[in-house]
Design an enzyme around this catalytic site. Structure first.
Site, PDB file in Angstrom:
ATOM      1  N   ALA A  64      -8.130  22.776  35.684  1.00 56.32           N
ATOM      2  CA  ALA A  64      -7.874  22.274  34.333  1.00 56.32           C
ATOM      3  C   ALA A  64      -8.542  20.936  34.065  1.00 56.32           C
ATOM      4  CB  ALA A  64      -6.370  22.166  34.101  1.00 56.32           C
ATOM      5  N   CYS A  65      -8.668  20.107  35.083  1.00 58.54           N
ATOM      6  CA  CYS A  65      -9.228  18.776  34.861  1.00 58.54           C
ATOM      7  C   CYS A  65     -10.725  18.726  35.129  1.00 58.54           C
ATOM      8  CB  CYS A  65      -8.515  17.743  35.728  1.00 58.54           C
ATOM      9  SG  CYS A  65      -8.560  18.150  37.473  1.00 58.54           S
TER      10      CYS A  65
END
Length: 133
Positions: A64-65
């Site tokens: 996600a990051c």
């Protein structure tokens, strides 16, 4: 996997065991995970290529990051994934309104894309493009 796997938003409906038996191994632990998020890798197929071949699927690569880049995610690397597996990672998430039909459609599109990438059609006389899923 220990116990049922839940893929719906509220984590109340377990997935049919036949589905989980056919699933690819998760990137990350089988337990202690978000009930609506799945991160998988298909060996030998980069996540970007898989998603490009399955435009009906709205998903991300990496973690996600770190999505949107073509380098291994530091998060996936820290989890012990090698470079190839980290570059093959695809993150799939379900929303509140996702249905079993949405899941089936996405699964079929990803399977077709993976097969097309890993087993491309041979070049035929008079053709210049590979078939698309």
């Amino acid at each position: 996997m220990d116990g049922p796997v839940y893929l719906d938003y509220n984590a109340t409906t377990p997935v049919d065991p036949r589905v989980t038996e056919a699933m690819l191994p998760f990137n990350g632990p089988a337990g202690r995970r978000l009930p609506n998020t799945l991160n998988i890798s298909i060996d030998g197929i980069h996540g970007h290529d898989l998603l490009a071949a399955a435009p009906v699927v709205a998903a991300s690569t990496g973690s996600a990051c770190h999505s949107g880049t073509r380098t291994p995610s530091p998060v996936l690397s820290a989890m012990g994934l090698d470079t190839g597996k980290a570059l093959s990672a695809v993150r799939l998430s379900l929303g509140r309104w996702s249905t079993s039909t949405d899941i089936s459609t996405a699964a079929a599109a990803l399977i077709t894309a993976a097969l097309t990438i890993s087993h491309p059609l041979p070049d035929l006389p008079g053709t210049t493009k590979q078939a698309t899923p």
